[in-house]
Design a protein around this motif. Structure first.
Motif, PDB file in Angstrom:
ATOM      1  N   ARG A  77     -53.686  18.472 -34.726  1.00 21.70           N
ATOM      2  CA  ARG A  77     -52.296  18.788 -34.411  1.00 21.70           C
ATOM      3  C   ARG A  77     -52.069  18.982 -32.921  1.00 21.70           C
ATOM      4  NH1 ARG A  77     -47.409  17.479 -35.621  1.00 21.70           N
ATOM      5  NH2 ARG A  77     -45.892  19.183 -35.740  1.00 21.70           N
ATOM      6  N   VAL A  78     -53.028  19.584 -32.210  1.00 25.51           N
ATOM      7  CA  VAL A  78     -52.832  19.836 -30.785  1.00 25.51           C
ATOM      8  C   VAL A  78     -52.723  18.524 -30.019  1.00 25.51           C
ATOM      9  CG1 VAL A  78     -55.321  20.019 -30.309  1.00 25.51           C
ATOM     10  CG2 VAL A  78     -53.658  21.137 -28.786  1.00 25.51           C
ATOM     11  N   LEU A  79     -53.523  17.526 -30.399  1.00 26.79           N
ATOM     12  CA  LEU A  79     -53.436  16.230 -29.731  1.00 26.79           C
ATOM     13  C   LEU A  79     -52.116  15.546 -30.046  1.00 26.79           C
ATOM     14  CD1 LEU A  79     -57.051  14.780 -30.177  1.00 26.79           C
ATOM     15  CD2 LEU A  79     -56.059  15.916 -28.189  1.00 26.79           C
ATOM     16  N   GLU A  80     -51.661  15.697 -31.284  1.00 31.32           N
ATOM     17  CA  GLU A  80     -50.385  15.107 -31.666  1.00 31.32           C
ATOM     18  C   GLU A  80     -49.244  15.734 -30.863  1.00 31.32           C
ATOM     19  OE1 GLU A  80     -48.320  13.651 -35.841  1.00 31.32           O
ATOM     20  OE2 GLU A  80     -49.569  15.454 -35.833  1.00 31.32           O
ATOM     21  N   LEU A  81     -49.279  17.039 -30.705  1.00 27.99           N
ATOM     22  CA  LEU A  81     -48.217  17.721 -29.975  1.00 27.99           C
ATOM     23  C   LEU A  81     -48.211  17.355 -28.492  1.00 27.99           C
ATOM     24  CD1 LEU A  81     -48.434  21.289 -31.565  1.00 27.99           C
ATOM     25  CD2 LEU A  81     -46.645  19.583 -31.927  1.00 27.99           C
ATOM     26  N   LEU A  82     -49.400  17.180 -27.927  1.00 31.35           N
ATOM     27  CA  LEU A  82     -49.489  16.928 -26.485  1.00 31.35           C
ATOM     28  C   LEU A  82     -49.258  15.471 -26.112  1.00 31.35           C
ATOM     29  CD1 LEU A  82     -52.550  19.146 -25.484  1.00 31.35           C
ATOM     30  CD2 LEU A  82     -50.139  19.560 -24.952  1.00 31.35           C
ATOM     31  N   SER A 122     -55.623   3.205 -36.314  1.00 30.44           N
ATOM     32  CA  SER A 122     -55.032   4.475 -35.916  1.00 30.44           C
ATOM     33  C   SER A 122     -55.762   5.640 -36.584  1.00 30.44           C
ATOM     34  CB  SER A 122     -53.555   4.519 -36.323  1.00 30.44           C
ATOM     35  OG  SER A 122     -52.847   3.453 -35.737  1.00 30.44           O
ATOM     36  N   ASP A 123     -55.780   6.770 -35.901  1.00 33.15           N
ATOM     37  CA  ASP A 123     -56.209   8.013 -36.530  1.00 33.15           C
ATOM     38  C   ASP A 123     -55.018   8.478 -37.350  1.00 33.15           C
ATOM     39  OD1 ASP A 123     -57.162  10.439 -37.307  1.00 33.15           O
ATOM     40  OD2 ASP A 123     -57.591  11.190 -35.298  1.00 33.15           O
ATOM     41  N   VAL A 124     -55.129   8.362 -38.673  1.00 38.30           N
ATOM     42  CA  VAL A 124     -53.963   8.562 -39.531  1.00 38.30           C
ATOM     43  C   VAL A 124     -53.568  10.030 -39.660  1.00 38.30           C
ATOM     44  CG1 VAL A 124     -54.417   6.452 -40.803  1.00 38.30           C
ATOM     45  CG2 VAL A 124     -55.364   8.623 -41.631  1.00 38.30           C
ATOM     46  N   ASP A 125     -54.436  10.945 -39.264  1.00 41.68           N
ATOM     47  CA  ASP A 125     -54.125  12.375 -39.338  1.00 41.68           C
ATOM     48  C   ASP A 125     -54.858  13.105 -38.219  1.00 41.68           C
ATOM     49  OD1 ASP A 125     -52.938  14.635 -40.254  1.00 41.68           O
ATOM     50  OD2 ASP A 125     -54.230  14.901 -42.000  1.00 41.68           O
ATOM     51  N   PRO A 167     -45.427  16.638 -22.729  1.00 40.59           N
ATOM     52  CA  PRO A 167     -45.330  17.097 -24.127  1.00 40.59           C
ATOM     53  C   PRO A 167     -43.898  17.170 -24.645  1.00 40.59           C
ATOM     54  CG  PRO A 167     -46.923  18.421 -22.912  1.00 40.59           C
ATOM     55  CD  PRO A 167     -46.223  17.558 -21.904  1.00 40.59           C
ATOM     56  N   VAL A 168     -42.956  17.530 -23.777  1.00 43.05           N
ATOM     57  CA  VAL A 168     -41.557  17.581 -24.203  1.00 43.05           C
ATOM     58  C   VAL A 168     -41.057  16.175 -24.518  1.00 43.05           C
ATOM     59  CG1 VAL A 168     -39.212  18.192 -23.507  1.00 43.05           C
ATOM     60  CG2 VAL A 168     -41.132  19.656 -22.846  1.00 43.05           C
ATOM     61  N   GLN A 169     -41.397  15.210 -23.660  1.00 44.25           N
ATOM     62  CA  GLN A 169     -40.999  13.834 -23.916  1.00 44.25           C
ATOM     63  C   GLN A 169     -41.615  13.321 -25.216  1.00 44.25           C
ATOM     64  OE1 GLN A 169     -41.239  11.156 -20.446  1.00 44.25           O
ATOM     65  NE2 GLN A 169     -41.492  12.959 -19.171  1.00 44.25           N
ATOM     66  N   CYS A 170     -42.859  13.684 -25.471  1.00 39.31           N
ATOM     67  CA  CYS A 170     -43.515  13.254 -26.719  1.00 39.31           C
ATOM     68  C   CYS A 170     -42.818  13.859 -27.929  1.00 39.31           C
ATOM     69  CB  CYS A 170     -44.985  13.645 -26.696  1.00 39.31           C
ATOM     70  SG  CYS A 170     -46.007  12.653 -25.586  1.00 39.31           S
ATOM     71  N   ALA A 171     -42.436  15.118 -27.839  1.00 42.75           N
ATOM     72  CA  ALA A 171     -41.753  15.773 -28.963  1.00 42.75           C
ATOM     73  C   ALA A 171     -40.417  15.086 -29.257  1.00 42.75           C
ATOM     74  CB  ALA A 171     -41.544  17.251 -28.658  1.00 42.75           C
ATOM     75  N   VAL A 172     -39.671  14.772 -28.212  1.00 41.71           N
ATOM     76  CA  VAL A 172     -38.403  14.066 -28.396  1.00 41.71           C
ATOM     77  C   VAL A 172     -38.658  12.691 -29.006  1.00 41.71           C
ATOM     78  CG1 VAL A 172     -36.434  13.045 -27.202  1.00 41.71           C
ATOM     79  CG2 VAL A 172     -37.251  15.314 -26.538  1.00 41.71           C
ATOM     80  N   SER A 173     -39.674  12.005 -28.523  1.00 38.05           N
ATOM     81  CA  SER A 173     -39.995  10.675 -29.034  1.00 38.05           C
ATOM     82  C   SER A 173     -40.355  10.721 -30.515  1.00 38.05           C
ATOM     83  CB  SER A 173     -41.154  10.072 -28.232  1.00 38.05           C
ATOM     84  OG  SER A 173     -41.531   8.814 -28.763  1.00 38.05           O
ATOM     85  N   THR A 184     -49.985   9.549 -41.938  1.00 36.15           N
ATOM     86  CA  THR A 184     -49.871  10.363 -43.150  1.00 36.15           C
ATOM     87  C   THR A 184     -48.547  11.112 -43.189  1.00 36.15           C
ATOM     88  OG1 THR A 184     -51.124  12.117 -42.030  1.00 36.15           O
ATOM     89  CG2 THR A 184     -52.348  10.659 -43.475  1.00 36.15           C
ATOM     90  N   ARG A 185     -48.060  11.573 -42.064  1.00 30.08           N
ATOM     91  CA  ARG A 185     -46.771  12.261 -42.042  1.00 30.08           C
ATOM     92  C   ARG A 185     -45.638  11.292 -42.351  1.00 30.08           C
ATOM     93  NH1 ARG A 185     -46.889  17.377 -39.999  1.00 30.08           N
ATOM     94  NH2 ARG A 185     -48.881  18.012 -39.108  1.00 30.08           N
TER      95      ARG A 185
END
Length: 412
Positions: free
Chosen positions: A368-373, A362-365, A322-328, A381-382
């Motif tokens: 949030r929990v899946l996006e963060l993880l 793609s799932d455009v939105d 999750p940390v690597q994903c957040a940085v990415s 959309t973002r």
């Protein structure tokens, strides 16, 4: 472009409202693909982690190393190489049904063009590359532990950092050609515009190549690969045959942003540091008598400790994900901003994001929990909302003084 005009990287609206960029049917299709793939993706991760822990934290792994090593003479080298190969093979076999399931889902949504035979060949190629890397690494690791069972991780950490940096440089030369064929882009307006875009951005590239991605997928992508003399712009043939030239430029402008901000170099340095830290933590774990006892190994120099080290590395990887994903996501956001500032074309950026999202289903939105993880990129959309925020800020900014450029000069 002044700071007051551009949003800070990562400064997305916290809850972008559904814009009319995607119809309910398009949103539903992306959600359906995500929901159909998720069990296979999560199942594969959990199964792989469970297998690794079962082998690493019980005597089963030690028994596997001893048995396989015995098939090849029972020597120290046989146990190290045989044990490493067995762990790799079991890991690949565990992932195989989950990968096949995810592929079947993507095929139902029209994203797969490759047959099962081609998919199997790619799996074998991946296995061969993994073994070619893992076996020498395992042999070198246990050569170090044999010389110094307590302090082996010090030279091993340095070697891991150097290996990570070397692989980053060699990847486009040795690994990418194993899975794709690359041909120089035909001379013409698009090639010239992409080279001109890179030159205007102060980024030197060696060539513009086309990858034959259509042999496997209908998905669209482009990237800038390599460091220094190996750097080249690579565009999927699917992108070139589907997107408008201006949209291709926007995708490449985003990728140039990674180069401009030294994301590849920074990622390589961070990866090297991370590899060294992981090895240091493995050194601590290998000196913990309780773990060694549970794994059925005598000490760190015992090849039967190999499954334990693999299990510890897997846990560290899962925790850092999750940390690597957040940085990415933050890095990708900054590259989006760079593309907007380089091209000054927010509307075409939005059109490009729509095309990528719809073609890639793609799932455009997403939740949030899946996006963060798990998400390495912000949702469509973002990204679109951020582009419109940038556009609105630019439209509301005072005009630049006469004779002044609307953005600072590029410093090469």
């Amino acid at each position: 472009m002044t700071d007051s005009v551009s949003p800070t990287p990562g400064d997305h609206p916290s809850a972008p409202s559904p814009a009319p960029d995607f119809t309910p049917a398009q949103r539903a299709r992306g959600r359906a693909l995500r929901r159909a793939q998720l069990p296979w993706a999560l199942g594969g991760r959990l199964a792989g982690l469970a297998l690794t822990l079962a082998l690493g934290l019980t005597p089963a792994g030690a028994g596997l190393v001893s048995a396989v090593g015995g098939w090849f003479g029972g020597s120290w080298a046989a146990e190290v190489l045989g044990g490493a190969a067995a762990l790799v093979l079991l890991g690949q076999l565990t992932q195989l049904p989950f990968g096949a399931g995810a592929r079947s889902v993507r095929a139902r949504f029209g994203l797969v063009t490759q047959g099962w035979a081609g998919w199997a060949v790619d799996a074998l190629r991946g296995l061969a590359l993994t073994l070619a890397l893992a076996l020498p690494v395992a042999l070198g690791l246990y050569a170090l532990t044999g010389r110094s069972p307590e302090h082996w991780w010090l030279p091993a950490a340095g070697a891991a950092a150097l290996l990570t940096a070397a692989l980053s440089f060699l990847y486009p030369l040795l690994v990418e050609p194993v899975f794709n064929r690359f041909t120089p882009m035909t001379p013409g307006p698009l090639r010239e515009s992409l080279l001109g875009l890179a030159a205007r951005d102060g980024v030197r590239v060696r060539d513009v190549l086309v990858a034959d991605a259509s042999r496997r997928t209908t998905a669209l992508n482009a990237y800038v690969s390599g460091l220094g003399a190996t750097r080249r712009i690579v565009a999927y043939d699917t992108l070139l045959s589907t997107a408008d030239p201006r949209e291709v430029e926007l995708v490449v402008a985003h990728e140039l942003g990674h180069v401009k901000h030294r994301d590849v170099l920074t990622g390589t340095v961070l990866g090297a540091v991370g590899a060294a830290v992981v090895v240091a933590l493995l050194g601590l774990a290998s000196g913990w008598d309780a773990l060694l006892s549970a794994a059925g190994a005598a000490d760190a120099a015992d090849p039967r400790s190999l499954p334990l080290l693999a299990a510890c590395a897997a846990v560290l990887g899962a925790l850092s994900g999750p940390v690597q994903c957040a940085v990415s996501r933050r890095v990708e956001t900054r590259a989006d901003l760079h593309a907007l500032e380089l091209t000054e074309d927010a509307e075409q950026f939005v059109a490009m994001q729509r095309r990528l999202a719809l073609t890639n289903v793609s799932d455009v939105d997403p939740p949030r929990v899946l996006e963060l993880l798990f998400a390495t990129h912000p949702s469509a959309t973002r990204r679109i909302a951020a582009a419109r925020t940038w556009q609105a800020g630019r439209a509301g900014a005072p005009d630049a003084p006469s004779g002044a450029s609307s953005r600072p000069e590029t410093v090469v």
